[in-house]
Design a protein around this motif. Structure first.
Motif, PDB file in Angstrom:
ATOM      1  N   UNK A   1      38.170   5.948 -52.619  1.00  0.00           N
ATOM      2  CA  UNK A   1      38.739   4.929 -53.486  1.00  0.00           C
ATOM      3  C   UNK A   1      39.086   3.722 -52.617  1.00  0.00           C
ATOM      4  N   UNK A   2      38.725   2.532 -53.077  1.00  0.00           N
ATOM      5  CA  UNK A   2      38.966   1.344 -52.259  1.00  0.00           C
ATOM      6  C   UNK A   2      39.545   0.226 -53.099  1.00  0.00           C
ATOM      7  N   UNK A   3      40.377  -0.605 -52.450  1.00  0.00           N
ATOM      8  CA  UNK A   3      40.944  -1.776 -53.126  1.00  0.00           C
ATOM      9  C   UNK A   3      40.800  -3.001 -52.237  1.00  0.00           C
ATOM     10  N   UNK A   4      40.679  -4.153 -52.895  1.00  0.00           N
ATOM     11  CA  UNK A   4      40.779  -5.443 -52.220  1.00  0.00           C
ATOM     12  C   UNK A   4      42.120  -6.018 -52.663  1.00  0.00           C
ATOM     13  N   UNK A   5      42.979  -6.333 -51.695  1.00  0.00           N
ATOM     14  CA  UNK A   5      44.306  -6.851 -52.042  1.00  0.00           C
ATOM     15  C   UNK A   5      44.566  -8.162 -51.301  1.00  0.00           C
ATOM     16  N   UNK A   6      45.559  -8.903 -51.811  1.00  0.00           N
ATOM     17  CA  UNK A   6      45.986 -10.084 -51.064  1.00  0.00           C
ATOM     18  C   UNK A   6      47.243  -9.731 -50.264  1.00  0.00           C
ATOM     19  N   UNK A   7      47.828 -10.733 -49.627  1.00  0.00           N
ATOM     20  CA  UNK A   7      48.986 -10.488 -48.747  1.00  0.00           C
ATOM     21  C   UNK A   7      50.188  -9.921 -49.486  1.00  0.00           C
ATOM     22  N   UNK A   8      50.249 -10.148 -50.802  1.00  0.00           N
ATOM     23  CA  UNK A   8      51.386  -9.623 -51.578  1.00  0.00           C
ATOM     24  C   UNK A   8      51.049  -8.276 -52.234  1.00  0.00           C
ATOM     25  N   UNK A   9      49.961  -7.641 -51.778  1.00  0.00           N
ATOM     26  CA  UNK A   9      49.521  -6.346 -52.310  1.00  0.00           C
ATOM     27  C   UNK A   9      49.042  -6.417 -53.754  1.00  0.00           C
ATOM     28  N   UNK A  10      48.729  -7.607 -54.237  1.00  0.00           N
ATOM     29  CA  UNK A  10      48.135  -7.714 -55.569  1.00  0.00           C
ATOM     30  C   UNK A  10      46.700  -7.202 -55.476  1.00  0.00           C
ATOM     31  N   UNK A  11      46.360  -6.250 -56.364  1.00  0.00           N
ATOM     32  CA  UNK A  11      45.011  -5.682 -56.326  1.00  0.00           C
ATOM     33  C   UNK A  11      44.034  -6.651 -56.999  1.00  0.00           C
ATOM     34  N   UNK A  12      43.044  -7.117 -56.237  1.00  0.00           N
ATOM     35  CA  UNK A  12      42.067  -8.085 -56.743  1.00  0.00           C
ATOM     36  C   UNK A  12      40.803  -7.400 -57.244  1.00  0.00           C
ATOM     37  N   UNK A  13      40.487  -6.242 -56.670  1.00  0.00           N
ATOM     38  CA  UNK A  13      39.295  -5.501 -57.092  1.00  0.00           C
ATOM     39  C   UNK A  13      39.447  -4.046 -56.639  1.00  0.00           C
ATOM     40  N   UNK A  14      38.797  -3.138 -57.373  1.00  0.00           N
ATOM     41  CA  UNK A  14      38.817  -1.728 -56.973  1.00  0.00           C
ATOM     42  C   UNK A  14      37.411  -1.161 -57.053  1.00  0.00           C
ATOM     43  N   UNK A  15      37.186  -0.089 -56.322  1.00  0.00           N
ATOM     44  CA  UNK A  15      35.877   0.574 -56.357  1.00  0.00           C
ATOM     45  C   UNK A  15      36.076   2.041 -56.014  1.00  0.00           C
ATOM     46  N   UNK A  16      35.348   2.894 -56.698  1.00  0.00           N
ATOM     47  CA  UNK A  16      35.472   4.332 -56.436  1.00  0.00           C
ATOM     48  C   UNK A  16      34.084   4.963 -56.405  1.00  0.00           C
ATOM     49  N   UNK A  17      33.820   5.753 -55.374  1.00  0.00           N
ATOM     50  CA  UNK A  17      32.526   6.443 -55.261  1.00  0.00           C
ATOM     51  C   UNK A  17      32.771   7.898 -54.841  1.00  0.00           C
ATOM     52  N   UNK A  18      31.822   8.797 -55.117  1.00  0.00           N
ATOM     53  CA  UNK A  18      31.978  10.177 -54.648  1.00  0.00           C
ATOM     54  C   UNK A  18      31.871  10.224 -53.122  1.00  0.00           C
ATOM     55  N   UNK A  19      32.657  11.100 -52.473  1.00  0.00           N
ATOM     56  CA  UNK A  19      32.562  11.257 -51.021  1.00  0.00           C
ATOM     57  C   UNK A  19      31.346  12.105 -50.678  1.00  0.00           C
ATOM     58  N   UNK A  20      30.680  11.741 -49.569  1.00  0.00           N
ATOM     59  CA  UNK A  20      29.529  12.522 -49.102  1.00  0.00           C
ATOM     60  C   UNK A  20      29.850  13.061 -47.708  1.00  0.00           C
ATOM     61  N   UNK A  21      29.587  14.343 -47.479  1.00  0.00           N
ATOM     62  CA  UNK A  21      29.895  14.908 -46.161  1.00  0.00           C
ATOM     63  C   UNK A  21      28.974  14.350 -45.081  1.00  0.00           C
TER      64      UNK A  21
ATOM     65  N   UNK B   1      31.413   1.107 -44.869  1.00  0.00           N
ATOM     66  CA  UNK B   1      30.781  -0.216 -44.774  1.00  0.00           C
ATOM     67  C   UNK B   1      30.317  -0.675 -46.167  1.00  0.00           C
ATOM     68  N   UNK B   2      29.671   0.239 -46.886  1.00  0.00           N
ATOM     69  CA  UNK B   2      29.114  -0.097 -48.193  1.00  0.00           C
ATOM     70  C   UNK B   2      30.175  -0.466 -49.219  1.00  0.00           C
ATOM     71  N   UNK B   3      31.262   0.300 -49.268  1.00  0.00           N
ATOM     72  CA  UNK B   3      32.291   0.051 -50.290  1.00  0.00           C
ATOM     73  C   UNK B   3      33.043  -1.238 -49.967  1.00  0.00           C
ATOM     74  N   UNK B   4      33.189  -1.554 -48.679  1.00  0.00           N
ATOM     75  CA  UNK B   4      33.843  -2.818 -48.293  1.00  0.00           C
ATOM     76  C   UNK B   4      33.008  -3.996 -48.793  1.00  0.00           C
ATOM     77  N   UNK B   5      31.687  -3.902 -48.624  1.00  0.00           N
ATOM     78  CA  UNK B   5      30.815  -4.996 -49.083  1.00  0.00           C
ATOM     79  C   UNK B   5      30.814  -5.098 -50.600  1.00  0.00           C
ATOM     80  N   UNK B   6      30.833  -3.932 -51.275  1.00  0.00           N
ATOM     81  CA  UNK B   6      30.812  -3.947 -52.752  1.00  0.00           C
ATOM     82  C   UNK B   6      32.059  -4.579 -53.349  1.00  0.00           C
ATOM     83  N   UNK B   7      33.194  -4.487 -52.643  1.00  0.00           N
ATOM     84  CA  UNK B   7      34.437  -5.060 -53.170  1.00  0.00           C
ATOM     85  C   UNK B   7      34.404  -6.580 -53.200  1.00  0.00           C
TER      86      UNK B   7
END
Ligand SMILES: [Zn+2]
Length: 296
Positions: free
Chosen positions: A15-35, A45-51
């Motif tokens: 689970x990933x979030x893009x936030x600003x300095x005040x912790x306001x959530x600007x975007x979220x993304x969730x993907x299944x974990x792969x071993x 790397x991929x989820x950071x770019x997708x956000x």
């Protein structure tokens, strides 16, 4: 305003979030974990770019042995990782600093940020992660306490339970053998285990009442251990088991009140008043990971 990415890596999902300095959530993304180490690195790397956005730093919370100084993670059994230089490799690929943090510590930072109206500068807050195991994240004055060897919040392996159930750490009677989500599921294989256990115990089913008593006793012991060892302002109940919500809180308070009846000392600690439920409907692990990201 600077933007940050926070990534919470679990055994089954990322689970990933893009936030600003005040912790306001600007975007979220969730993907299944792969071993696998390469998959986990690729997914970070991929989820950071997708956000999207323009993050200046990334924080990643994950289980296992996490060295927040070197950025190396080891022995994540659920993800089949022996060793991964996640901080260095991800930072190289993304071109911004990447900080790794233990997932319970990250969730503790996230919980503190989300209940910040109740927390003042200098306060200590203990976040209890009732997950597969039991561990505490301790935040003092906004910073994670690490201790000498990094095992500061490993309260799950304090052997106190009189039932002496075998723990997978090799000891018997560890707190987490009766108070983690994993142990409750073992003691009471209902669906979902804790709400089902509470319901059946309240209905007077003998075996449920017995297990309820064991779990309740262990939960109260856990609250006393953190209350008396760390003396925090607040104790936040988090992790999968906290999804039970109010009935979990009631279960603990019921036993604490019983102990207060015979002990002035316990009464004087006001432990039930310090308990809070974590806002489990929010991505506290990912928000906390973003707070662990390097900031100027
Ligand atoms: Zn143990």
């Amino acid at each position: 305003m600077n933007e940050y990415v926070g990534i919470d890596i679990g055994g089954t999902k990322i689970e990933a979030v893009l936030v600003d300095e005040r912790n306001t959530v600007l975007n979220t993304c969730r993907i299944p974990a792969r071993p696998g180490a390469q998959n986990v690195l690729d997914d970070v790397i991929g989820i950071t770019r997708r956000l999207g956005g323009e993050p200046v730093a990334v924080g990643v919370g994950l289980p296992g042995q996490v060295d927040s100084v070197t950025g190396v993670v080891r022995d994540i059994v659920n993800l089949d990782i022996v060793k991964l230089e996640l901080g260095r490799e991800a930072s190289k690929a993304l071109g911004i600093p990447v900080q790794v943090e233990n997932d319970v510590n990250a969730a503790a930072l996230g919980a503190v940020a989300l209940i910040d109206d109740q927390v003042s500068a200098g306060d200590t807050v203990v976040f209890l992660n009732f997950g597969t195991g039991l561990a505490a994240g301790v935040v003092r004055d906004g910073h994670v306490e690490r201790g000498y060897s990094g095992s500061y919040g490993e309260i799950g392996h304090i052997p106190v339970d009189p039932n002496k159930f075998l723990c997978n750490c090799g000891q018997r009677g560890c707190l987490e053998t009766v108070t983690s989500g994993g142990s409750v599921a073992k003691l009471w294989p209902g669906q979902p285990p804790l709400p089902d256990l509470i319901e059946k115990a309240k209905a007077g089913e003998p075996r449920a009442m017995e297990v309820y008593g064991i779990v309740q006793h262990g939960l109260a012991d856990t609250i006393q251990v953190v209350g008396q060892a760390y003396d925090p302002k607040l104790i936040v109940l988090g992790g999968g088991m906290a999804k039970t919500g109010r009935p979990l809180l009631d279960m603990i308070v019921e036993e604490m009140r019983r102990r207060e009846e015979t002990s002035h000392f316990i009464t004087s600690l006001h432990l039930p008043e310090r308990l809070r439920l974590a806002p489990v409907e929010q991505p506290i692990g990912a928000i906390g990971a973003a707070l662990a990201a390097p900031r100027d």
